[in-house]
Each structure stands twice: as structure tokens, then as C-alpha cells.
Design an enzyme around this catalytic site. Structure first.
Site, PDB file in Angstrom:
ATOM      1  N   GLU A  63      16.727   9.495  39.726  1.00  0.00           N
ATOM      2  CA  GLU A  63      16.303   9.050  41.058  1.00  0.00           C
ATOM      3  C   GLU A  63      16.430   7.529  41.172  1.00  0.00           C
ATOM      4  OE1 GLU A  63      12.540  11.050  40.703  1.00  0.00           O
ATOM      5  OE2 GLU A  63      13.058  12.479  42.270  1.00  0.00           O
TER       6      GLU A  63
ATOM      7  N   GLU B 147      12.969  18.580  36.291  1.00  0.00           N
ATOM      8  CA  GLU B 147      11.581  18.730  36.734  1.00  0.00           C
ATOM      9  C   GLU B 147      11.131  20.182  36.834  1.00  0.00           C
ATOM     10  OE1 GLU B 147      13.639  16.481  37.819  1.00  0.00           O
ATOM     11  OE2 GLU B 147      12.641  14.618  38.379  1.00  0.00           O
TER      12      GLU B 147
HETATM   13  N1  3HC Z   1       7.589  11.195  29.511  1.00  0.00           N
HETATM   14  C1  3HC Z   1       6.806  10.979  28.454  1.00  0.00           C
HETATM   15  N2  3HC Z   1       7.209  11.169  27.178  1.00  0.00           N
HETATM   16  C2  3HC Z   1       8.452  11.618  27.008  1.00  0.00           C
HETATM   17  C3  3HC Z   1       9.330  11.883  28.074  1.00  0.00           C
HETATM   18  C4  3HC Z   1       8.856  11.633  29.390  1.00  0.00           C
HETATM   19  N3  3HC Z   1       9.614  11.831  30.463  1.00  0.00           N
HETATM   20  N4  3HC Z   1      10.492  12.327  27.572  1.00  0.00           N
HETATM   21  C5  3HC Z   1      10.362  12.332  26.247  1.00  0.00           C
HETATM   22  N5  3HC Z   1       9.133  11.895  25.901  1.00  0.00           N
HETATM   23  C6  3HC Z   1       8.601  11.706  24.542  1.00  0.00           C
HETATM   24  C7  3HC Z   1       8.476  13.027  23.790  1.00  0.00           C
HETATM   25  O1  3HC Z   1       7.239  13.624  24.047  1.00  0.00           O
HETATM   26  C8  3HC Z   1       8.629  12.578  22.361  1.00  0.00           C
HETATM   27  O2  3HC Z   1       7.389  12.032  21.970  1.00  0.00           O
HETATM   28  P1  3HC Z   1       6.914  12.159  20.441  1.00  0.00           P
HETATM   29  O3  3HC Z   1       7.949  11.477  19.627  1.00  0.00           O
HETATM   30  O4  3HC Z   1       5.577  11.523  20.430  1.00  0.00           O
HETATM   31  O5  3HC Z   1       6.875  13.640  20.162  1.00  0.00           O
HETATM   32  C9  3HC Z   1       9.602  11.412  22.454  1.00  0.00           C
HETATM   33  O6  3HC Z   1       9.577  10.978  23.822  1.00  0.00           O
HETATM   34  C10 3HC Z   1      11.027  11.771  22.104  1.00  0.00           C
HETATM   35  O7  3HC Z   1      11.397  12.915  22.858  1.00  0.00           O
HETATM   36  P2  3HC Z   1      12.258  14.080  22.223  1.00  0.00           P
HETATM   37  O8  3HC Z   1      11.722  14.441  20.885  1.00  0.00           O
HETATM   38  O9  3HC Z   1      12.361  15.134  23.243  1.00  0.00           O
HETATM   39  O10 3HC Z   1      13.657  13.345  22.001  1.00  0.00           O
HETATM   40  P3  3HC Z   1      15.110  13.914  22.115  1.00  0.00           P
HETATM   41  O11 3HC Z   1      16.009  12.827  21.738  1.00  0.00           O
HETATM   42  O12 3HC Z   1      15.224  15.233  21.432  1.00  0.00           O
HETATM   43  O13 3HC Z   1      15.335  14.224  23.686  1.00  0.00           O
HETATM   44  C11 3HC Z   1      15.233  13.750  26.032  1.00  0.00           C
HETATM   45  C12 3HC Z   1      15.361  13.175  24.607  1.00  0.00           C
HETATM   46  C13 3HC Z   1      16.484  14.585  26.364  1.00  0.00           C
HETATM   47  C14 3HC Z   1      15.120  12.615  26.981  1.00  0.00           C
HETATM   48  C15 3HC Z   1      13.997  14.674  26.097  1.00  0.00           C
HETATM   49  O14 3HC Z   1      12.899  13.970  25.576  1.00  0.00           O
HETATM   50  C16 3HC Z   1      13.636  15.155  27.465  1.00  0.00           C
HETATM   51  O15 3HC Z   1      14.237  16.084  27.972  1.00  0.00           O
HETATM   52  N6  3HC Z   1      12.610  14.526  28.081  1.00  0.00           N
HETATM   53  C17 3HC Z   1      12.067  14.980  29.323  1.00  0.00           C
HETATM   54  C18 3HC Z   1      12.924  14.537  30.476  1.00  0.00           C
HETATM   55  C19 3HC Z   1      12.290  14.962  31.777  1.00  0.00           C
HETATM   56  O16 3HC Z   1      11.803  16.067  31.914  1.00  0.00           O
HETATM   57  N7  3HC Z   1      12.330  14.079  32.770  1.00  0.00           N
HETATM   58  C20 3HC Z   1      11.726  14.340  34.031  1.00  0.00           C
HETATM   59  C21 3HC Z   1      10.304  13.910  34.020  1.00  0.00           C
HETATM   60  S1  3HC Z   1       9.428  14.338  35.473  1.00  0.00           S
HETATM   61  C22 3HC Z   1       9.970  13.215  36.627  1.00  0.00           C
HETATM   62  O17 3HC Z   1      10.783  12.393  36.342  1.00  0.00           O
HETATM   63  C23 3HC Z   1       9.323  13.341  37.949  1.00  0.00           C
HETATM   64  C24 3HC Z   1      10.022  12.520  38.968  1.00  0.00           C
HETATM   65  O18 3HC Z   1      10.944  13.287  39.659  1.00  0.00           O
HETATM   66  C25 3HC Z   1       9.045  11.955  39.929  1.00  0.00           C
END
Ligand code: 3HC
Length: 712
Positions: free
Chosen positions: A105, A125
Site C-alpha cells: 500500500e 491480509e
Molecule cells: N508484523 C509484525 N511482525 C512481523 C510481521 C509483521 N507484519 N511480519 C513478520 N513479522 C515477524 C515474525 O513474527 C518473526 O518474528 P520472530 O522472529 O520474533 O518470530 C519475524 O518477523 C520474521 O518473520 P518470519 O519468520 O516470517 O520471516 P520469513 O523470512 O520466513 O518471512 C515474511 C518474511 C514473508 C515477510 C513473513 O514474515 C510474512 O509473511 N509476514 C507477514 C506479512 C503480512 O501479513 N503483511 C500484512 C500485514 S497486515 C497489513 O499490512 C494491514 C494493512 O493492510 C493495513
């Protein structure tokens, strides 16, 4: 959290919030402050927005979702995006890694987007039970086709850099240093007017048949979402971009829908699942004083798999897919070649689907080392035994492996429930013996239940957990008991489903209730898929089969018992593979279940014969009776320390048994239903079905219920 540096006349705004540059409140305010500085600096002609470390911002900070004060603290994500878009100086998003959710976004708020060729963008999301509520549902349909926007937002699947370019989401794909490319791109657009680049001013791409597209997509989303509400609400929010006359009105609708989802139990459950999935890697075994922080894995450079059946072939495929040379061992040429053909089939399928190139396929073939000779295993780092579930055979194999393999090789068993300590006891290295319970098909399914025995070393635990991660799977470390976590809980669920048959249900009614709850298939469909012979053999080994179909046939070892699956299996109805099981599939290998009058009559006759008055049983009772004993077993597992935390159990069920993610897993679901309620219903059923001892509430559940009651 955000830093501004000047390179010639370009301001480089770098988000610095490891590990994934999530857009927490400090990051958001940092971005706006940097942007203001860039806007008032006369030297600056354009701005590059990028992420430090491994990625462009990967979304909003999910950990803030539980504290609305933080999540909504100004500037919120939309205010940040609007500030970027309003900039009079062109802002270029320079994307590497994963621009997800709020990250994408943010990029769509910029005037231009470039991406490194290995980058990905997407809106995940929906998998968190929410929607892209930072204007994503209004912006994406303004840059791409409506079907692409709908698919990306309702499925949550990210797209590659190349796809993002073809869909109009980014302007350019680059190779190499993303910041350098960002700077040169920013210089090239420094004098361009930003007005025409503001996406919020663009019209949505509305084809003539847009309503038809939404109707078709709506039907498909309802069909596939299995009770999850977010996919449909995501669709409604995208639809608002087409219905509302202005971007601002669409945004208003997006905010309302986001609020509906945010406050739903499903969003909380899905966010629990997100963090639970990550928490299982932080394993600990308190009784042994070991854990992920101190135990170091040893590298696995070569492996062997014993048994070339479905499980063995799948595990081998998973190992060679990550570049580990793997011996596949069988007792005769025929079985070995069958396994090799299965693996070739998997590789061929991936080539056909475009997931593997011809040269990668060739490399996989060279990593596969079929053999009949245990001597070949002398140098391997790990052996995974995957023969059928027979302790005598497994012990023979473990003794043989122990005499052949190098002293520090890890010996793992893919047993789905047998005693790891018994296998370890026949070796001189019980510390290196461990369970690795894969789920079929093993090269696809995410879960590996890793089981430590009495003497398993911390190194062996760390190594299989590390290997699970390298296999791109989710490893959950659990203790040793019959059935471990998953199958031990499953046994309660299956048993109670059978009693429901005796009392008045037919298989399709139970399966329907379970599908309505969110399981991809009901328990009878699932049993048909895995094969009725598996359970039959298991019960035979336990001496449960063969008492005769008399009144006593309904009891074993003082417990209520349902012999119906034994009868069905003895009729040769082994499930999909024989064309008939609980359902009729038309032909062996058929996949579409049809109700079968023969089975239904058999069930009714059984009830009549045993004087059981059949009654109408409603879905609420079906769900309680199938799931509450399973949950109760989960509490017993926690009490015994077999699982270390609730999250471990939830992930086993979410990733291995199709438990619906929008309910968060059995333990989270129990909390949402209310522990007091679960406890009371267990007591109720215990009174009614006192011949089944598993209705006795777990001591740990009782304790937690009392603690909660005392707090009120
Ligand atoms: N917020 C907070 N913490 C997050 C995060 C996020 N969006 N994404 C990842 N983390 C944290 C994980 O909990 C993890 O923490 P830890 O080491 O304490 O366990 C650390 O970051 C590393 O994450 P991964 O182990 O998952 O690392 P990978 O390298 O395997 O994957 C990634 C990276 C592909 C970015 C994966 O973390 C992921 O898919 N994250 C979520 C992405 C997501 O869902 N984004 C949308 C969020 S909602 C949003 O944006 C709403 C908006 O529209 C208003």
C-alpha cells in the site's frame, strides 16, 4: 526507524526496523518526518523510498493489532500514504524482498515503483482475517485489472516481480543493487509532474461485464472460503471501488469493512495462527533444560530414506528438492523401482506446471540414489525410516542401521504413533534416535511432528527442527506417547464420530457438519482417502479386532467400542483406493464421494441389532462430540508436558489435519468458546457416556477453569 540520506539531488528514505521493516507507529512517524525534511530541502529533486536489510516493509506491524491505541496512533498508515502521494517531489518505491500488505500500500502511494527481479508483492491480509485496509482495496483496482485485483486480495497469494510488471503494479523490474537503481530512476523522473502519477486520482479499470465478474467471483469465494468471512469482505471492499463515485467514499467503505473484520473473533484467531506458526520454532523441553537458544544443529549434507512407499517417496522428494543427496532404500528391486517412478512422477508434474526447469529436474535425478544395499548408508548424516507401522520390523531396521551408519548419524523414524524409545532401545545410540512424523503427501504437506524420546539429545532435536525448516516445513517438537500430539487427539475425534453413527447419524451428516465448521473434508471422507486398512491393522495389532459381532462387540477393555469400521474394512471397502469405503467412488481411485445405501443400511441394521434407538442428531451436538474430546485430550497432552505450549498443538492441527485457520486451532478455539463451557459440556457428556473414559475432563482444564472462575 527511518533514515534520510542525500545522494546528489535524490533523498534516500530508508526504513530501518528489522527484521521485516513492519510499519509500526515509530516507523510511520519516522517516514513522515523524513518526507517533510526532503520536501523542504531545496537540493532534493526526488525521493527514493526503500527498506533496509532483507526487505521493503512487509506490512503493518501485526503485533500492534491487539493494542488499537498503538495501531491507530497518528500518523496511521493511510495518513502516511497520503503524505507520500501529496509530495510535490516524485517519490519512487524501490522494492526488494517482500512488499506485502501495508508495504505494498505504501508503494502504491508512491508515484513510481521499481522492483528487484527476485522481489514479490502481495496482499496477505486475508490470511490474517482482515483486508488491505490502508487503501489497498481502492488502489489495486486502479492500477490493474479487476480480476487480478480480486484474485490477489481474496486469495492473499503474492505475485512475482515479473507478474507485478505485467499486471501494471510496478513500472520496472531491475537486477542488482536496488538503492542504486532507485536513485537513477528517481533522477530520470525528477522533473516530471507528479499529478498524473497519483493513483487515488485514477479511475478504476471497469470492464463492461464488471458486475458479472463480481458475481462469479463471489460464488467462487463463498464456495472455497469454508466459513472464513474475510475473503468475502475483501471482495466487498474491492467492489466499493467500483460502486463508490469517489476514491474518498471507497476509502470510507474500506474502513467500515476493516472495522467489522478487525473486531471479529476470526481475525484474532488468524493472527494467533500467524504468531503460533512462528513460535513453534522457539522450542523448549523444560524437563530436560534444553531449547532452541542453546542447542546447535549439525549440518545435514546427505540422507537416506528406508522404504519407497508413498511416505518414503514423498520424504525423499522433499530432501532432494533442497539439494540433499538421498539414498532411497528398499528390500527388492520391484518396490525400489516403484518408489523411483513415484518420485519421477512428482518431478515430471512440477516440470509440467512450470515450477521446475528441465535442468533442475535433471539435477534432482542425480541427487536421488536408489539402492538395495544398507552398506551405502555408511556415510550419511541422517536416515529417515518410513516403512509400515510395525514395531518388530522397525526395530530390525533400527538395529541394522545402528550397525552400519557412522556413530554420529541421526536415526529418525517417520512413525505416526509408535514408541520412539522402543526403537531407540535396540541401538547403541539412543541419544541420536528421534521421530520425524511427516504427513502425506510428504513433499507437499507443511507439518513435521518431531518427537524426542527419553534419551534423545538436544543436538538431535535441534537438527531435525533445523532440517524441517530447510525443507520449508513447519517442525513442531513434541514428546513421546502413543499417537504423539496429532494422532492421539485424532483418535478421540474418530471414535466419537463412530458412536454418532450408531446413535442416529449417517456418514454424510457428520461430514457435512465438520465441513460447515471449516474442515476441508469430513472425518469419513478423510478416512476413505487415507484407507480403512490403516486403522484396521492398527486395531488388529492392539488386539481389538475379532471378538465377534455380538452384544459384547460394542465394548473392549471396559470401554465403549464401535466395530463398524472393522466390518466395512472386512468387506473389502478400503476407501478411495478400492472404489468403496464409507462412500461409493464409482471405481478404484475415484475421488467423488457418493452416499452408499449399502453402508447406510449396514449402519441402521447395526443400531437395530444392538437395540440402539436411532435419533435425529443436530450439527451442534456433532461438533461438540467430535471436537470436545479432542480438545480435552489436548489439555491432557499439555498437562503431561508432551506439548510445551498451546500453540504447538494448534499448529499440529492447523498444518497437519486441516483444522480451519479462522478458528485458530483447537486450543485457541477452546478459549474462544470459553473453557468453562467446554468443561461443563465434558461433564455433561461424561454423565451420559460413562463407558468412554475420555470424557473425564483433564485436570489441567479443570484447574484453568477454576482459576478463571476465581478471577471473575
Ligand atoms: N508484523 C509484525 N511482525 C512481523 C510481521 C509483521 N507484519 N511480519 C513478520 N513479522 C515477524 C515474525 O513474527 C518473526 O518474528 P520472530 O522472529 O520474533 O518470530 C519475524 O518477523 C520474521 O518473520 P518470519 O519468520 O516470517 O520471516 P520469513 O523470512 O520466513 O518471512 C515474511 C518474511 C514473508 C515477510 C513473513 O514474515 C510474512 O509473511 N509476514 C507477514 C506479512 C503480512 O501479513 N503483511 C500484512 C500485514 S497486515 C497489513 O499490512 C494491514 C494493512 O493492510 C493495513
Amino acid at each position: 526507524m527511518a533514515e534520510l540520506t542525500l545522494v546528489d539531488d535524490v533523498a534516500v528514505l530508508k526504513v530501518k526496523y528489522p527484521p521485516v521493516n513492519a510499519l509500526g507507529s515509530a516507523v510511520r512517524s519516522g517516514i513522515v518526518e523524513c518526507l517533510q525534511k526532503a520536501s523542504v530541502n531545496p537540493t532534493v529533486k526526488s525521493v527514493v523510498l526503500c527498506g533496509d536489510g532483507r526487505t521493503f516493509p512487509a506490512g503493518a506491524d501485526i503485533s500492534e493489532f491487539n493494542s488499537p491505541a498503538k495501531a491507530n496512533k497518528s500518523p496511521n498508515i493511510i495518513e502516511v500514504i497520503h503524505a507520500i502521494e501529496a509530495s510535490e517531489k516524485p517519490v519512487v518505491a524501490a522494492i526488494h524482498g517482500t512488499a506485502l500488505g501495508g508495504g505494498l500500500e505504501l508503494a502504491l502511494g508512491c508515484h513510481y515503483r521499481i522492483i528487484r527481479k527476485d522481489g514479490m508483492v502481495g496482499f496477505p491480509e486475508v490470511s490474517l482475517g482482515i483486508l488491505p485496509g490502508g487503501s489497498g482495496t481502492q488502489r489495486l483496482p486502479r492500477v490493474t485489472e479487476v480480476t487480478d485485483a480480486l484474485t490477489m486480495i481474496t486469495s492473499g497469494r503474492p505475485v512475482s516481480a515479473k507478474q507485478a510488471l505485467s499486471k501494471g503494479i510496478v513500472d520496472k523490474v531491475v537486477d542488482g543493487d536496488i538503492v542504486k537503481h532507485g536513485i537513477s530512476f528517481a533522477k530520470s523522473v525528477a522533473n516530471q509532474p507528479v499529478g498524473p502519477r497519483r493513483i487515488s486520482d485514477w479511475k478504476v479499470n471497469a470492464p463492461q461485464d464488471v458486475h458479472k465478474i463480481f458475481d462469479e467471483m463471489r460464488r467462487s469465494v463463498i464456495r472455497t472460503s469454508r466459513g472464513a468471512i474475510a475473503p468475502l469482505v475483501c471482495l466487498q471492499s474491492v467492489e466499493a471501488a467500483f460502486i463508490c463515485p469517489t476514491y474518498q467514499e471507497g476509502l470510507q467503505r474500506e474502513a467500515e469493512l476493516m472495522m467489522t473484520l478487525m473486531t471479529s473473533g476470526q481475525a484474532r484467531a488468524q493472527q494467533h495462527a500467524f504468531f503460533a506458526e512462528r513460535s513453534v520454532a522457539k522450542w523448549e523441553v523444560p524437563s530436560k533444560g534444553v531449547g532452541y537458544k542453546t542447542a546447535k544443529p549439525v549440518p545435514i549434507r546427505s540422507a537416506a530414506v528406508i522404504g519407497a512407499g508413498t511416505m518414503g517417496a514423498g520424504i525423499t522428494m522433499a530432501l532432494i528438492s533442497i539439494g540433499i543427496p538421498t539414498y532411497l532404500v528398499e528390500q527388492n528391486e520391484k518396490f525400489l523401482m516403484r518408489g523411483v517412478e513415484t518420485i519421477k512422477g512428482y518431478v515430471g508434474y512440477n516440470v509440467q506446471k512450470g515450477r521446475t526447469t528441465a535442468s533442475q529436474a535433471q539435477r534432482l535425478q542425480t541427487l536421488l540414489k536408489p539402492t538395495l544395499d544398507y552398506e551405502d548408508l555408511r556415510g550419511v548424516d541422517i536416515v529417515i525410516e518410513a516403512v509400515f507401522e510395525n514395531m518388530k520390523v522397525k526395530k530390525e531396521i533400527f538395529a541394522r542401521l545402528d550397525s552400519v551408519c557412522k556413530p554420529d548419524a541421526i536415526l529418525a523414524s517417520n512413525t505416526s504413533g509408535l514408541n520412539i524409545d522402543e526403537m531407540a532401545a535396540v541401538t547403541k545410540r539412543p541419544e541420536s534416535v528421534i521421530g520425524m512424523h511427516f504427513f502425506a503427501p510428504a513433499h507437499v504437506m507443511k507439518l513435521v511432528e518431531n518427537i524426542y524420546g527419553e534419551k534423545t539429545s538436544a543436538v538431535a532435536m535441534a537438527t531435525v527442527m533445523d532440517l524441517s525448516k530447510k525443507l520449508k516445513k513447519i517442525g513442531v517438537l513434541v514428546g513421546n506417547c502413543h499417537g504423539f500430539v496429532g494422532n492421539r487427539m485424532m483418535a478421540r475425534y474418530v471414535t466419537e464420530a463412530l458412536f454418532l453413527l450408531e446413535e442416529g447419524c449417517l456418514p454424510h451428516e457428520i461430514d457435512q457438519a465438520l465441513r460447515d465448521f471449516g474442515f476441508p473434508m469430513g472425518i469419513f471422507q478423510a478416512t476413505d482417502l487415507s484407507g480403512l486398512d490403516i486403522g484396521y491393522k492398527g486395531r488388529q495389532e492392539q488386539g481389538l479386532i475379532g471378538t465377534g459381532n455380538t452384544a459384547s462387540a460394542r465394548y473392549r477393555n471396559g470401554q465403549r467400542y464401535c466395530p463398524l469400521p472393522d466390518t466395512i474394512a472386512e468387506m473389502g471397502r478400503l476407501g478411495q483406493k478400492s472404489g468403496k469405503g464409507w462412500y461409493n467412488y464409482g471405481k478404484p481411485g475415484g475421488r467423488i464421494p457418493e452416499r452408499d445405501p449399502e453402508v447406510e443400511q449396514l449402519i441402521v441394521d447395526f443400531s437395530n441389532k444392538h437395540g440402539i434407538k436411532r435419533r435425529k442428531i443436530y450439527p451442534d451436538e456433532i461438533i461438540e462430540r467430535c471436537l470436545y474430546p479432542l480438545i480435552n485430550e489436548g489439555f491432557k497432552i499439555l498437562q503431561e508436558g508432551i506439548a510445551n505450549k498451546m500453540e504447538d498443538i494448534d499448529i499440529v492441527w492447523l498444518c497437519g489435519y486441516g483444522w480451519p485457520r479462522h478458528t485458530g486451532g483447537p486450543m485457541f478455539y477452546a478459549k474462544q468458546v470459553g473453557l468453562q463451557r467446554i468443561y461443563e459440556r465434558l461433564l455433561h457428556y461424561q454423565k451420559t457416556f460413562h463407558q468412554s473414559s475420555y470424557w473425564q475432563p483433564a485436570g489441567f482444564l479443570k484447574k484453568m477453569t477454576l482459576q478463571l472462575a476465581n478471577k471473575l
